[in-house]
Design an enzyme around this catalytic site. Structure first.
Site, PDB file in Angstrom:
ATOM      1  N   HIS A 199     125.967  35.139  32.683  1.00 34.36           N
ATOM      2  CA  HIS A 199     127.843  35.082  31.634  1.00 34.36           C
ATOM      3  C   HIS A 199     128.704  34.579  32.703  1.00 34.36           C
ATOM      4  CE1 HIS A 199     129.837  35.191  28.069  1.00 34.36           C
ATOM      5  NE2 HIS A 199     130.504  35.850  28.694  1.00 34.36           N
ATOM      6  N   GLU A 200     128.999  36.495  33.281  1.00 33.29           N
ATOM      7  CA  GLU A 200     130.000  35.959  33.863  1.00 33.29           C
ATOM      8  C   GLU A 200     130.074  35.602  35.225  1.00 33.29           C
ATOM      9  OE1 GLU A 200     131.790  37.723  32.407  1.00 33.29           O
ATOM     10  OE2 GLU A 200     130.749  39.131  31.406  1.00 33.29           O
TER      11      GLU A 200
ATOM     12  N   GLU B 172     134.706  30.536  27.258  1.00 37.77           N
ATOM     13  CA  GLU B 172     133.400  31.242  26.561  1.00 37.77           C
ATOM     14  C   GLU B 172     132.345  30.359  26.355  1.00 37.77           C
ATOM     15  OE1 GLU B 172     133.231  34.431  25.898  1.00 37.77           O
ATOM     16  OE2 GLU B 172     131.393  35.010  24.719  1.00 37.77           O
TER      17      GLU B 172
END
Lengths: 502, 502
Positions: A265-266, A295
């Site tokens: 995700h990061e 996002e």
């Protein structure tokens, strides 16, 4: 003598430099800062944020923008010069509309609000937080009035995170999403099938988790010579300069998913930052366009790539190598089922891919009602429980695990929550298009080839910075406005077979 | 309305805050910065150092100092207010005496000088560096003339690192030291005794080195809740705020001494920083007094404590526990001998406790001759070799290991080297006094009790900040001016028995 445009860019880059230093202070605070050093760090950050604000509101900025407004450089709205002038003007106008007193009151209310929230959550006592929330909502209403809006006050707040988005469009797309998600989750619960989640809670040693996570982050395209991975309590990604992107995670040796999908995700956020044109660092065409699009990048790599069957066809043998003990007797399909387990739960940050958006929709609906006054603050706990019961089929036993679980409202972040769901929606719609453009992503992922998708994102999204708004980008790339169908197709396509419902 | 004194303190604290942020950028650059991020980091640091300089030279500062000069607050020179006014005036006067053009030329010459030095050292070619050194020396002469001096130009440069020290005093004390050190080292070499140095090059695993080093640093009083230990290439200690002191080291699994004594050394610096009064952070009474006194703190913990027999009576069993394989068949006396091995060598930073000061004396004598013009720059390599032969009995085979080994001159740091030896001299003289005042440090150290010495240093040195100059401090504490006898007593007391010469 520099031209007005060069002077403007110089001012913007200097402000961005000050903000990048503040970002380093923030990164260090959340990774390595000694326990006793917090007070002085707050002083340092306050000083720098004041300096940045001062730089971004200096009258010279306004004068240069006025001078450039009608110039040739401003004409093409989507060119780098046009984007720079348009977006800096947008930012400047918003800032100078806010009275200094309101800015200070908001800062103070947010600091006090967060302190009260920490205590209220620990004590499971909404009443301790209620007066702070009431005050914050009142100030956010004032902010919306000061900045102005076309349609409704919530638009003005949303604009801070998702520029140019409109509440009515969001309400429509999230409403449709909810109507389809609720029965899907219900069907999964009724299926009686349970994923072998025990696999991911087997011992996964920390060192191996870090090495495996870094391998995967590098494989999908995060460049470690221009970034790092460190440990923190609440994982985040931050850009400290054009070639300095820092991602963070935390390790739980008995929960494989947390760090691994957290790192993907990061890294997804980081790949966006690293894909921005570095020579334009600090200028709008070199900056991310919206939190929703940011996002979408993290969720795409985390969920659409990282939780796909194709990804694990490539990575399963590596997982077996890194975690030989946990992998004992596990098939690829079992691991795939375990990492895609669906189960309505109370806490947003622990939610699975299907139920996550229901958590967001609850908050989106409630924060609008709070802002408009339709929902009195002291009715919030009951309204929260009611909505959880309706959308997720479960209700929190207390407010600590209910309306006190998130920091956002205490930090005066109203209009932030929907960007999480926007991210999921954008991600699916963009991914479908990439799949079409690249002739089938599954085949690429099975072979561990992620570069094509990364380059596609670089080309279609990252390199444009703020040259197009988020909705313009999506329309340009996919030929359609944002809809809920791609996300639902993705969830149904993966989950119905897994739960024997196909 | 704030008083003039409060305003002055506010300005000084704000300047210190900016410098503390710059220090964080520097720490991060040397520990965690991604490979590709160096250019932008340089921009960030240049901006902050310009901002700090601007704050420290603003006319308001001079006006407030003029207003306060004759006030009651300035009367007691050793009080906090008197020290603040005196020292800020000293700093301001020096800064405004330097023409802006000279400051910029020095900065440029130092950046170019360091770049040329890196290449010249790698190519072992002094000629590549010579024009840069010539230019730097010329600028340093101009600096000395601009700032002014009573006795000789070198005084003006020394003052940047060891305020109020005088070249003639230093020449006298270092001259005496050399006269006694040279025959001592000679006698040790002639003794035919060789320490079992092989012990310290046995495998000492990195993780155990880190854990053991942290245990020792905490034992001598470095407070980890107000500081950290990280890894770097060239170890240093830096103060990032009143409760944020960062020390660094590097690990070589086949050289125990490097990291261990390095950690004690940096922790010694850190204990000084942590002993300053934190409520006065950014003001002279809360700042370290001179590089020589700072170095005395690091050398005391590294050498007078850490390389003592008493220290190892306490720590030897722990060393055995942390390094069971390396400790196989080793006695405490053998380890003690190995860590106190004396051997003239070419490289300063690898020198032992006895020969180290001879390396410094060579540099101190040569840099004075360069500055006065007595030594033409192109004669430096030959003069270097000659002095090494005379003082250390060996001469470098080339300039890379000779006059090109240190960064200092290329960075325009003239007058810095002698502070290293001052540190050793101060350390011994202060340690003798502490031993007297505390009734025998050996007995305390044998029992692992280091707190008394730390509190003595807190009380006698740290808490005074800049209220007394370095030489005033030493006179006050020991009743005598700085001399070479305590250091020679210490070296003879330890080394003569070890080498069978007692």
């Amino acid at each position: 003598m520099n031209t007005a445009y060069e002077q403007l860019c110089g001012l913007a880059k200097e402000a961005a430099l000050v903000e990048s230093v503040e970002a380093l202070l923030g990164w260090d605070e959340r990774t390595y800062l000694p326990e006793a050093a917090g007070d002085y760090r707050a002083e340092q950050m306050t000083f720098l944020s004041g300096l940045a604000h001062q730089k971004r509101t200096q009258p010279k900025w306004g004068e240069l923008l006025d001078e450039l407004a009608g110039s040739d450089l401003a004409k093409d709205l989507h060119s780098d010069t046009g984007t720079t002038i348009r977006q800096l003007k947008r930012d400047y106008d918003k800032r100078v509309k806010l009275p200094q007193l309101l800015v200070e009151e908001l800062t103070r209310a947010s600091v006090l609000g967060q302190q009260a929230w920490v205590k209220a959550r620990a004590a499971n006592d909404f009443a301790m937080f209620q007066p702070h929330l009431t005050k914050i909502i009142e100030l956010k209403r004032q902010q919306a009035e000061a900045v102005g809006y076309e349609d409704q006050p919530y638009d003005a707040l949303l604009d801070d995170y998702e520029p140019q988005a409109r509440t009515k469009d969001l309400t429509s797309v999230l409403g449709k999403l909810r109507q389809e998600l609720v029965p899907l989750v219900h069907a999964i619960m009724e299926s009686g099938k349970v994923a072998p989640v025990e696999i991911v809670s087997r011992l996964h040693p920390r060192g191996a988790q870090e090495a495996f996570g870094k391998t995967a982050a590098a494989a999908i395209g995060f460049e470690f010579q221009r970034g790092r991975l460190d440990v923190t309590h609440h994982p985040f990604c931050t850009e400290l300069g054009p070639n300095d992107c820092r991602i963070t995670t935390r390790y739980d040796e008995h929960h494989f998913n947390g760090a691994f999908f957290g790192i993907l995700h990061e890294a997804g956020h980081g790949i966006y930052d690293q894909g921005l044109r570095s020579e334009l660092f600090g200028l709008p065409p070199g900056q991310f366009v919206s939190l929703g699009i940011h996002e979408s990048q993290s969720r795409m790599w985390e969920n659409l790539v990282g939780r796909s069957n194709a990804f694990w066809q490539y990575f399963f043998p590596k997982w077996q190598e890194f975690f030989p003990v946990a992998a004992e007797g596990v098939t690829q399909q079992q691991l795939f089922a375990a990492i895609n387990h669906v189960q309505p739960s109370l806490i947003r940050v622990e939610a699975d891919e299907a139920t996550y958006n229901l958590h967001i929709i609850v908050r989106f609906e409630l924060e609008q009602a709070l802002l408009s006054g339709d929902l009195p603050v002291n009715d919030l706990p009951a309204a929260w429980m009611e909505k959880y019961r309706e959308y997720l089929g479960i209700a929190p036993p207390n407010d600590a695990n209910g309306c006190l679980q998130d920091v956002h409202w205490s930090a005066a972040l109203f209009g932030y929550f929907p960007t999480y769901s926007l991210g999921n929606l954008y991600a699916s719609q963009l991914f479908e298009q990439a799949d079409k453009d690249l002739g089938g992503l599954n085949d690429l992922m099975k072979r561990g080839e992620f570069l094509q998708l990364k380059l596609w994102l670089n080309e279609k999204i990252h390199r444009h910075g703020q040259c197009y708004s988020a909705s313009e980008l999506v329309q340009r790339i996919t030929g359609k406005p944002l809809g809920s169908e791609p996300l639902m197709r993705h969830l149904r396509g993966k989950l119905l077979p897994l739960y024997g419902l196909a």
